[in-house]
Design a protein around this motif. Sequence first.
Motif, mmCIF file in Angstrom:
data_model
loop_
_atom_site.group_PDB
_atom_site.id
_atom_site.type_symbol
_atom_site.label_atom_id
_atom_site.label_comp_id
_atom_site.label_asym_id
_atom_site.label_seq_id
_atom_site.Cartn_x
_atom_site.Cartn_y
_atom_site.Cartn_z
ATOM 1 N N ALA A 23 27.846 -89.867 -11.835
ATOM 2 C CA ALA A 23 28.257 -88.806 -12.761
ATOM 3 C C ALA A 23 29.275 -87.881 -12.107
ATOM 4 N N VAL A 24 29.083 -87.572 -10.838
ATOM 5 C CA VAL A 24 30.047 -86.737 -10.106
ATOM 6 C C VAL A 24 31.392 -87.467 -10.015
ATOM 7 N N GLY A 25 31.363 -88.739 -9.672
ATOM 8 C CA GLY A 25 32.597 -89.515 -9.572
ATOM 9 C C GLY A 25 33.349 -89.577 -10.886
ATOM 10 N N LYS A 26 32.646 -89.801 -11.976
ATOM 11 C CA LYS A 26 33.274 -89.853 -13.293
ATOM 12 C C LYS A 26 33.876 -88.496 -13.654
ATOM 13 N N SER A 27 33.152 -87.426 -13.397
ATOM 14 C CA SER A 27 33.672 -86.075 -13.674
ATOM 15 C C SER A 27 34.895 -85.769 -12.820
ATOM 16 N N MET A 28 34.868 -86.165 -11.550
ATOM 17 C CA MET A 28 36.021 -85.964 -10.680
ATOM 18 C C MET A 28 37.233 -86.733 -11.201
ATOM 19 N N ALA A 29 37.001 -87.946 -11.690
ATOM 20 C CA ALA A 29 38.104 -88.742 -12.224
ATOM 21 C C ALA A 29 38.778 -88.028 -13.390
ATOM 22 N N ILE A 30 37.988 -87.412 -14.245
ATOM 23 C CA ILE A 30 38.532 -86.670 -15.383
ATOM 24 C C ILE A 30 39.291 -85.441 -14.886
ATOM 25 N N ASP A 31 38.675 -84.694 -13.988
ATOM 26 C CA ASP A 31 39.273 -83.451 -13.500
ATOM 27 C C ASP A 31 40.542 -83.675 -12.676
ATOM 28 N N LEU A 32 40.622 -84.782 -11.946
ATOM 29 C CA LEU A 32 41.761 -85.030 -11.060
ATOM 30 C C LEU A 32 42.865 -85.862 -11.710
ATOM 31 N N GLN A 33 42.609 -86.365 -12.905
ATOM 32 C CA GLN A 33 43.576 -87.238 -13.561
ATOM 33 C C GLN A 33 44.935 -86.566 -13.754
ATOM 34 N N GLU A 34 44.939 -85.314 -14.188
ATOM 35 C CA GLU A 34 46.216 -84.638 -14.429
ATOM 36 C C GLU A 34 47.010 -84.413 -13.139
ATOM 37 N N ARG A 35 46.339 -84.495 -12.002
ATOM 38 C CA ARG A 35 47.027 -84.362 -10.705
ATOM 39 C C ARG A 35 47.459 -85.714 -10.145
ATOM 40 N N GLY A 36 47.164 -86.791 -10.888
ATOM 41 C CA GLY A 36 47.556 -88.127 -10.464
ATOM 42 C C GLY A 36 46.685 -88.706 -9.368
ATOM 43 N N ILE A 37 45.449 -88.213 -9.258
ATOM 44 C CA ILE A 37 44.522 -88.708 -8.234
ATOM 45 C C ILE A 37 43.477 -89.587 -8.902
ATOM 46 N N ALA A 38 43.447 -90.850 -8.496
ATOM 47 C CA ALA A 38 42.483 -91.805 -9.046
ATOM 48 C C ALA A 38 41.198 -91.775 -8.221
ATOM 49 N N GLY A 72 39.303 -104.405 -1.693
ATOM 50 C CA GLY A 72 39.928 -104.935 -2.901
ATOM 51 C C GLY A 72 39.882 -103.962 -4.060
ATOM 52 N N ARG A 73 38.753 -103.255 -4.214
ATOM 53 C CA ARG A 73 38.643 -102.272 -5.301
ATOM 54 C C ARG A 73 39.586 -101.092 -5.046
ATOM 55 N N ILE A 74 39.728 -100.682 -3.787
ATOM 56 C CA ILE A 74 40.655 -99.594 -3.457
ATOM 57 C C ILE A 74 42.085 -100.016 -3.776
ATOM 58 N N GLN A 75 42.436 -101.240 -3.412
ATOM 59 C CA GLN A 75 43.795 -101.722 -3.677
ATOM 60 C C GLN A 75 44.080 -101.842 -5.170
ATOM 61 N N ALA A 76 43.064 -102.106 -5.966
ATOM 62 C CA ALA A 76 43.240 -102.258 -7.412
ATOM 63 C C ALA A 76 43.123 -100.929 -8.159
ATOM 64 N N LEU A 77 42.767 -99.867 -7.453
ATOM 65 C CA LEU A 77 42.554 -98.569 -8.098
ATOM 66 C C LEU A 77 43.858 -98.016 -8.653
ATOM 67 N N SER A 78 43.804 -97.522 -9.873
ATOM 68 C CA SER A 78 44.979 -96.943 -10.523
ATOM 69 C C SER A 78 44.533 -95.845 -11.481
ATOM 70 N N MET A 79 45.486 -95.185 -12.062
ATOM 71 C CA MET A 79 45.157 -94.158 -13.050
ATOM 72 C C MET A 79 44.602 -94.790 -14.323
ATOM 73 N N ASP A 80 44.883 -96.069 -14.543
ATOM 74 C CA ASP A 80 44.351 -96.754 -15.725
ATOM 75 C C ASP A 80 42.865 -97.064 -15.597
ATOM 76 N N ASN A 81 42.371 -97.212 -14.358
ATOM 77 C CA ASN A 81 40.950 -97.547 -14.191
ATOM 78 C C ASN A 81 40.177 -96.483 -13.412
#
Length: 96
Positions: A23-38, A72-81
């Motif tokens: 839940a923390v990770g998902k919330s961080m993803a939402i909060d950091l998205q506008e800063r371009g941090i996946a 592999g998951r780190i390398q595939a990480l993007s703003m889309d996922n």
Amino acid sequence: GSIADNTSGQFYGYRASKAALNAVGKSMAIDLQERGIAVGIVHPGLVDTDMTAAFPPEIKIPATKSIEGIIGRIQALSMDNTGTFWNAATGEVIPW
């Protein structure tokens, strides 16, 4: 950490702590998205360690396979996922 994938019950504190981390990770993803941090949320798999000694060997994976999957998951990480929960060993998305 997946509630949908809990088929055996037990381990209440452990399961609750992992769900909270997700839940923390998902919330961080939402909060950091506008800063371009996946944000990647990764289940390393049932890694063969002292902690998993009681589990049957055929369901455990070696640490090297887990590490390769995490990389592999780190390398595939993007703003889309960003904010997606992944199984490191298989690359599959894990349902919440």
